[in-house]
Design an enzyme around this catalytic site. Structure first.
Site, PDB file in Angstrom:
ATOM      1  N   VAL C  77       4.933   0.524  -9.821  1.00 20.50           N
ATOM      2  CA  VAL C  77       5.152   0.186  -8.421  1.00 20.50           C
ATOM      3  C   VAL C  77       6.566  -0.371  -8.301  1.00 20.50           C
ATOM      4  O   VAL C  77       6.943  -1.278  -9.047  1.00 20.50           O
ATOM      5  CB  VAL C  77       4.112  -0.869  -7.974  1.00 20.50           C
ATOM      6  CG1 VAL C  77       4.422  -1.380  -6.579  1.00 20.50           C
ATOM      7  CG2 VAL C  77       2.703  -0.294  -8.036  1.00 20.50           C
ATOM      8  N   CYS C  78       7.345   0.157  -7.377  1.00 24.03           N
ATOM      9  CA  CYS C  78       8.727  -0.303  -7.211  1.00 24.03           C
ATOM     10  C   CYS C  78       8.755  -1.749  -6.734  1.00 24.03           C
ATOM     11  O   CYS C  78       8.138  -2.099  -5.717  1.00 24.03           O
ATOM     12  CB  CYS C  78       9.461   0.560  -6.202  1.00 24.03           C
ATOM     13  SG  CYS C  78      11.043  -0.149  -5.720  1.00 24.03           S
ATOM     14  N   VAL C  79       9.512  -2.578  -7.446  1.00 21.62           N
ATOM     15  CA  VAL C  79       9.517  -4.013  -7.138  1.00 21.62           C
ATOM     16  C   VAL C  79      10.092  -4.308  -5.756  1.00 21.62           C
ATOM     17  O   VAL C  79       9.523  -5.102  -4.995  1.00 21.62           O
ATOM     18  CB  VAL C  79      10.236  -4.831  -8.245  1.00 21.62           C
ATOM     19  CG1 VAL C  79      11.694  -4.432  -8.401  1.00 21.62           C
ATOM     20  CG2 VAL C  79      10.125  -6.323  -7.967  1.00 21.62           C
ATOM     21  N   ALA C  82       7.703  -3.186  -3.173  1.00 20.50           N
ATOM     22  CA  ALA C  82       6.483  -4.000  -3.264  1.00 20.50           C
ATOM     23  C   ALA C  82       6.691  -5.372  -2.634  1.00 20.50           C
ATOM     24  O   ALA C  82       5.823  -5.886  -1.924  1.00 20.50           O
ATOM     25  CB  ALA C  82       6.067  -4.141  -4.719  1.00 20.50           C
TER      26      ALA C  82
END
Lengths: 101, 129, 130
Positions: C77-79, C82
């Site tokens: 999941v892209c930080v 996110a």
């Protein structure tokens, strides 16, 4: 090997298919998925454009998406139906996949 | 990038970002720009193509004060510092929207659909935003 | 062959998460490798374990977790995406002083570099989204 282009938008909603047809090289394969499958409807406002484009490109449509939408008996002749395994094969046999969103 | 990758080295791929979304109405253009900026560290052979509503991303004169969002259009000018230098605008998309080269805030090369077609065919990776 | 996948939309609203899942399972069945599935834009919402769909519907989040468990698939999941949308793991929760985390099993939060790395390391990259 050629590129695989996937188009997931209805041509009545967004210009993804138009842009794909403009920027994809002749001989490429175009796979219609999700709402993109509505471009394959026979006798529609899009059918003459798609039939013309079929002279330059190989057109496929994702069977599960076609059937989900109830248009399996209204498809333009000559559009190849593939399942997800067929989709994987098309991607593997291409040089590169361009997912037109 | 991990050290391991650096050691493997040599993997330079041709990567094209196809920018097709107008800014502000949705977040796609901004988050695409974030990908380009981070991706620059990987030192691949990168180019950006602005087509469809993506040509609006680099319009001159964007002022976002009154919508309370950050104007990220100046960032496209900074791409050069990240060695992302190949920025192309598709002529047909540009003209369809009544725009010309002078309308953009960054140096771009205008290319015909046929030229972009040929370029895209050379790519290893194409990312669409 | 090594595939990497990007998912740009959240579950249930858009078919993207379903298409990506169906593609991934078909690819695995054919003996291909999935190098990574990267969740970006609203796609990060595929990674919250608080999702509670109706009983008779597919559980998209659990389906991903099971895939990670069974096939060791890297779900990232892209930080940045996110953080904007409130998807946090224990580390992120601590760093940003949140009172809890919601990341689903099998997912990890990491940077956008993971997307580019996946593209470079894979033979083919596909995007599912809006």
């Amino acid at each position: 090997m050629t590129m695989l282009h996937t188009v997931n938008k209805s041509p009545y909603q967004k210009n993804s298919l138009d842009t794909c047809l403009r920027l994809a090289k002749e001989g490429s394969t175009i796979l219609l998925i999700e709402d993109g499958v509505y471009a394959a409807l026979k006798g529609s406002g899009m059918s003459s454009k798609v039939e013309e484009a079929m002279k330059k490109f190989t057109f496929c449509a994702l069977g599960p998406d076609v059937e989900a939408r109830g248009i399996q008996d209204k498809m333009i002749d000559g559009i190849k139906m593939v399942d997800y395994t067929g989709f994987v094969d098309l991607a593997a046999d291409s040089t590169c996949v361009q997912s037109w969103l | 990038m991990t050290d391991e990758m650096m050691e493997e080295g040599g993997t330079v791929k041709k990567l094209m970002y196809v920018c097709r979304t107008a800014p502000y109405g949705t977040i796609y253009a901004l988050e695409a720009l974030e990908v380009v900026l981070i991706g620059a560290a990987f030192e691949q052979d990168v180019c950006l193509v602005f087509t469809d509503d993506g040509v609006f991303e680099i319009m001159k004169g964007q002022k976002t004060d009154d919508i309370g969002m950050k104007n990220f259009s100046p960032t496209y000018r900074a791409l050069e510092m990240y060695d992302v230098e190949k920025l192309y605008v598709e002529k047909e998309a540009m003209e369809q929207r009544g725009l010309g080269e002078d309308d953009f805030n960054v140096d771009v090369e205008v290319k015909s659909a046929a030229e972009i077609q040929a370029l895209m065919e050379e790519m290893d990776i194409v990312l669409n935003y | 062959m090594k595939f990497s996948i990007a998912v740009h939309e959240g579950p249930y609203t858009h078919e993207a998460a379903d298409s990506a899942y169906n593609f991934v399972t078909a690819a695995l069945e054919k003996g291909h490798e999935i190098f990574r599935v990267f969740f970006y834009h609203d796609g990060v919402n595929n990674g919250t374990r608080f999702t509670t769909p109706p009983q008779d519907d597919r559980n998209i989040v659990n389906r991903w977790s099971e895939l990670a468990d069974k096939h060791g698939i890297d779900l990232v999941v892209c930080v940045a995406a996110a953080q904007r949308r409130g998807i946090v793991d224990p580390d992120e929760a601590k760093r940003n002083s949140k009172d809890g985390d919601n990341i689903a099993p099998g997912f990890r939060i990491s940077g956008l570099g993971q997307l580019i790395e996946a593209c470079i390391q894979s033979d083919r990259h596909l995007t599912f989204g809006d």
